[in-house]
Structure formats: C-alpha cells, structure tokens
Design a protein around this motif. Structure first.
Motif, PDB file in Angstrom:
ATOM      1  N   GLN A  62       0.780  -1.143   0.144  1.00  0.00           N
ATOM      2  CA  GLN A  62      -0.068  -0.118  -0.066  1.00  0.00           C
ATOM      3  C   GLN A  62       0.865   1.254  -0.092  1.00  0.00           C
ATOM      4  OE1 GLN A  62      -2.318  -0.874   3.553  1.00  0.00           O
ATOM      5  NE2 GLN A  62      -4.200  -1.465   2.432  1.00  0.00           N
ATOM      6  N   ALA A  63       1.981   1.289   0.774  1.00  0.00           N
ATOM      7  CA  ALA A  63       2.859   2.311   0.866  1.00  0.00           C
ATOM      8  C   ALA A  63       3.362   2.518  -0.574  1.00  0.00           C
ATOM      9  CB  ALA A  63       4.062   1.986   1.789  1.00  0.00           C
ATOM     10  N   LEU A  64       3.817   1.350  -1.282  1.00  0.00           N
ATOM     11  CA  LEU A  64       4.385   1.423  -2.767  1.00  0.00           C
ATOM     12  C   LEU A  64       3.399   2.036  -3.587  1.00  0.00           C
ATOM     13  CD1 LEU A  64       6.557  -1.845  -3.104  1.00  0.00           C
ATOM     14  CD2 LEU A  64       7.447   0.648  -2.947  1.00  0.00           C
ATOM     15  N   ASN A  65       2.204   1.564  -3.436  1.00  0.00           N
ATOM     16  CA  ASN A  65       1.226   2.077  -4.324  1.00  0.00           C
ATOM     17  C   ASN A  65       0.988   3.758  -4.177  1.00  0.00           C
ATOM     18  OD1 ASN A  65       0.704  -0.346  -5.264  1.00  0.00           O
ATOM     19  ND2 ASN A  65      -1.162  -0.827  -4.093  1.00  0.00           N
ATOM     20  N   TYR A  66       0.975   4.195  -2.888  1.00  0.00           N
ATOM     21  CA  TYR A  66       0.979   5.296  -2.712  1.00  0.00           C
ATOM     22  C   TYR A  66       2.033   6.299  -3.221  1.00  0.00           C
ATOM     23  CZ  TYR A  66       0.506  10.120  -0.188  1.00  0.00           C
ATOM     24  OH  TYR A  66       0.131  11.399   0.065  1.00  0.00           O
ATOM     25  N   LEU A  67       3.174   5.737  -3.145  1.00  0.00           N
ATOM     26  CA  LEU A  67       4.485   6.351  -3.702  1.00  0.00           C
ATOM     27  C   LEU A  67       4.306   6.641  -5.285  1.00  0.00           C
ATOM     28  CD1 LEU A  67       7.139   7.717  -2.993  1.00  0.00           C
ATOM     29  CD2 LEU A  67       8.128   5.332  -3.211  1.00  0.00           C
ATOM     30  N   LEU A  68       4.011   5.457  -5.831  1.00  0.00           N
ATOM     31  CA  LEU A  68       3.711   5.392  -7.297  1.00  0.00           C
ATOM     32  C   LEU A  68       2.578   6.370  -7.962  1.00  0.00           C
ATOM     33  CD1 LEU A  68       4.338   1.655  -7.932  1.00  0.00           C
ATOM     34  CD2 LEU A  68       5.916   3.580  -8.240  1.00  0.00           C
ATOM     35  N   THR A  69       1.533   6.571  -6.918  1.00  0.00           N
ATOM     36  CA  THR A  69       0.538   7.474  -7.282  1.00  0.00           C
ATOM     37  C   THR A  69       0.970   8.713  -7.192  1.00  0.00           C
ATOM     38  OG1 THR A  69      -1.155   5.727  -6.510  1.00  0.00           O
ATOM     39  CG2 THR A  69      -1.869   7.943  -6.643  1.00  0.00           C
ATOM     40  N   ALA A 109       3.816   9.793  -7.382  1.00  0.00           N
ATOM     41  CA  ALA A 109       4.793  10.182  -8.819  1.00  0.00           C
ATOM     42  C   ALA A 109       4.192  10.109  -9.958  1.00  0.00           C
ATOM     43  CB  ALA A 109       5.869   9.120  -8.151  1.00  0.00           C
ATOM     44  N   LYS A 110       2.899   9.791 -10.111  1.00  0.00           N
ATOM     45  CA  LYS A 110       2.133   9.524 -11.368  1.00  0.00           C
ATOM     46  C   LYS A 110       2.853   8.390 -12.137  1.00  0.00           C
ATOM     47  CE  LYS A 110       0.138  14.119 -11.644  1.00  0.00           C
ATOM     48  NZ  LYS A 110       0.361  14.813 -10.556  1.00  0.00           N
ATOM     49  N   ARG A 111       3.121   7.399 -11.436  1.00  0.00           N
ATOM     50  CA  ARG A 111       3.781   6.251 -12.285  1.00  0.00           C
ATOM     51  C   ARG A 111       2.704   4.903 -12.133  1.00  0.00           C
ATOM     52  NH1 ARG A 111       7.139   9.712 -12.298  1.00  0.00           N
ATOM     53  NH2 ARG A 111       9.399   9.317 -12.762  1.00  0.00           N
ATOM     54  N   ARG A 112       2.656   4.365 -13.203  1.00  0.00           N
ATOM     55  CA  ARG A 112       1.727   3.081 -13.336  1.00  0.00           C
ATOM     56  C   ARG A 112       2.114   2.255 -12.258  1.00  0.00           C
ATOM     57  NH1 ARG A 112       1.633  -1.703 -15.791  1.00  0.00           N
ATOM     58  NH2 ARG A 112       3.688  -1.618 -16.968  1.00  0.00           N
ATOM     59  N   LYS A 113       0.970   1.817 -11.579  1.00  0.00           N
ATOM     60  CA  LYS A 113       1.142   0.480 -10.356  1.00  0.00           C
ATOM     61  C   LYS A 113       0.236  -0.608 -10.845  1.00  0.00           C
ATOM     62  CE  LYS A 113      -2.060   2.512  -7.473  1.00  0.00           C
ATOM     63  NZ  LYS A 113      -2.516   4.015  -7.864  1.00  0.00           N
ATOM     64  N   GLY A 138       7.813  -5.332  -9.305  1.00  0.00           N
ATOM     65  CA  GLY A 138       8.043  -4.333 -10.215  1.00  0.00           C
ATOM     66  C   GLY A 138       7.771  -2.944  -9.561  1.00  0.00           C
ATOM     67  N   LYS A 139       6.905  -3.057  -8.576  1.00  0.00           N
ATOM     68  CA  LYS A 139       6.480  -1.488  -7.995  1.00  0.00           C
ATOM     69  C   LYS A 139       7.650  -1.124  -7.405  1.00  0.00           C
ATOM     70  CE  LYS A 139       1.535  -2.740  -7.435  1.00  0.00           C
ATOM     71  NZ  LYS A 139       0.411  -3.121  -6.563  1.00  0.00           N
ATOM     72  N   MET A 140       8.309  -2.072  -6.645  1.00  0.00           N
ATOM     73  CA  MET A 140       9.383  -1.772  -5.919  1.00  0.00           C
ATOM     74  C   MET A 140      10.554  -1.154  -6.780  1.00  0.00           C
ATOM     75  SD  MET A 140      11.355  -3.872  -2.841  1.00  0.00           S
ATOM     76  CE  MET A 140      12.580  -4.640  -3.802  1.00  0.00           C
ATOM     77  N   TYR A 141      10.783  -1.697  -7.866  1.00  0.00           N
ATOM     78  CA  TYR A 141      11.849  -1.558  -8.890  1.00  0.00           C
ATOM     79  C   TYR A 141      11.582  -0.053  -9.293  1.00  0.00           C
ATOM     80  CZ  TYR A 141      14.617  -1.267 -13.386  1.00  0.00           C
ATOM     81  OH  TYR A 141      15.377  -1.023 -14.159  1.00  0.00           O
ATOM     82  N   VAL A 142      10.363   0.212  -9.652  1.00  0.00           N
ATOM     83  CA  VAL A 142       9.919   1.380 -10.504  1.00  0.00           C
ATOM     84  C   VAL A 142      10.139   2.670  -9.189  1.00  0.00           C
ATOM     85  CG1 VAL A 142       7.976   2.869 -11.079  1.00  0.00           C
ATOM     86  CG2 VAL A 142       8.577   0.654 -11.981  1.00  0.00           C
ATOM     87  N   ALA A 143       9.577   2.377  -8.139  1.00  0.00           N
ATOM     88  CA  ALA A 143       9.701   3.226  -6.742  1.00  0.00           C
ATOM     89  C   ALA A 143      11.192   3.562  -6.380  1.00  0.00           C
ATOM     90  CB  ALA A 143       9.003   2.735  -5.472  1.00  0.00           C
ATOM     91  N   LYS A 144      11.880   2.471  -6.393  1.00  0.00           N
ATOM     92  CA  LYS A 144      13.517   2.743  -6.205  1.00  0.00           C
ATOM     93  C   LYS A 144      13.886   3.821  -7.039  1.00  0.00           C
ATOM     94  CE  LYS A 144      17.548   0.281  -4.882  1.00  0.00           C
ATOM     95  NZ  LYS A 144      18.187  -1.037  -4.639  1.00  0.00           N
ATOM     96  N   GLY A 145      13.481   3.695  -8.514  1.00  0.00           N
ATOM     97  CA  GLY A 145      14.108   4.611  -9.361  1.00  0.00           C
ATOM     98  C   GLY A 145      13.749   6.098  -9.313  1.00  0.00           C
ATOM     99  N   LEU A 146      12.699   6.479  -8.324  1.00  0.00           N
ATOM    100  CA  LEU A 146      12.383   7.801  -8.011  1.00  0.00           C
ATOM    101  C   LEU A 146      13.224   8.271  -7.174  1.00  0.00           C
ATOM    102  CD1 LEU A 146       8.605   7.003  -7.326  1.00  0.00           C
ATOM    103  CD2 LEU A 146       9.635   7.767  -9.469  1.00  0.00           C
TER     104      LEU A 146
END
Length: 131
Positions: free
Chosen positions: A52-59, A61-65, A72-80
């Motif tokens: 849920q925390a990753l989802n919030y972070l991706l939301t 950052a306007k990234r697809r979750k 996969g979510k972690m990989y994208v979030a780490k790139g932020l």
C-alpha cells in the motif's frame, strides 16, 4: 440395557499409552499450526502495508502501478530516488517480499525460517540507519 451399561463402562476406561501419545502429538501439532497461522497473518499484514505504501508512492509520482507485481512496483519506486528510502529500507522490502513468496509458494519450513532470520537482520540494519 446391559449393553448400554457396558458401553458406558468402556468410555470410563483409562486411555492406553498409545492413545496418550496420539493425544499429545495432536496437541503439539495443533500448537504448531496455530503458531504457523499467526506467522502467516503477520507476514501478510506487513506485506500488504508495504505494498500500500508503494502504491501511494507510485500514485504521487504519477507512475503506473496496475498490473505490476510487488517487485515491479519496488523497482519503479526505487528509481524515483526518494531520499528517505535508504538502501537498508529497500533491502528490508526485498527480503520481506521474498519471505512472503516463500510462504505463499509452500517452501520448506527451513527455507522460511532462513528468510525470517534474513528479515530480522534487514530490519535491524534499517532501524540502525534510522537512528
């Protein structure tokens, strides 16, 4: 009537040694299952909170979750490059996901126990960096 009395008398007999052993084995198995169920619930709650925390972070950052798995979510979030997320925290999330996967896929208890040890180490490392 005599049959009923004999039946009642059989029920009052002292359990055999074998019956006592089976009863004790059943009690121990029930305790292990209860402890295992509690462990599963704890791991799943932690994993859900992390996702849920990753989802919030991706939301934010306007990234697809949607359609992405946890890794996969972690990989994208780490790139932020969120400055509050240290390498130790990313490692904690990674090991927590590995533990969840191990439980979900029915790995051997020894494997699960090893992931629990790794999770504790990662938690201690992450906690040490926060202080």
């Amino acid at each position: 009537m005599a049959d009923v009395e004999n039946w009642v008398m059989l029920e009052d007999q002292e359990p055999t040694e074998q019956e006592k052993k089976f009863e004790e084995a059943h009690r121990q198995a029930t305790e292990r299952i209860k402890a295992y169920e509690e462990r599963i619930v704890t791991v799943l709650k932690g994993h859900l909170a992390a996702e849920q925390a990753l989802n919030y972070l991706l939301t934010v950052a306007k990234r697809r979750k949607r359609g992405r798995k946890f890794a996969g979510k972690m990989y994208v979030a780490k790139g932020l490059f969120v400055k509050e997320m240290t390498e130790e925290l990313w490692r904690l999330l990674e090991v927590g996901n590995d533990l969840r996967n191990s439980i979900a896929h029915g790995d051997k208890q020894g494997t699960i126990d090893n992931w629990i040890v790794e999770l504790r180490k990662a938690f201690i490392d992450a906690k040490g960096m926060a202080t």
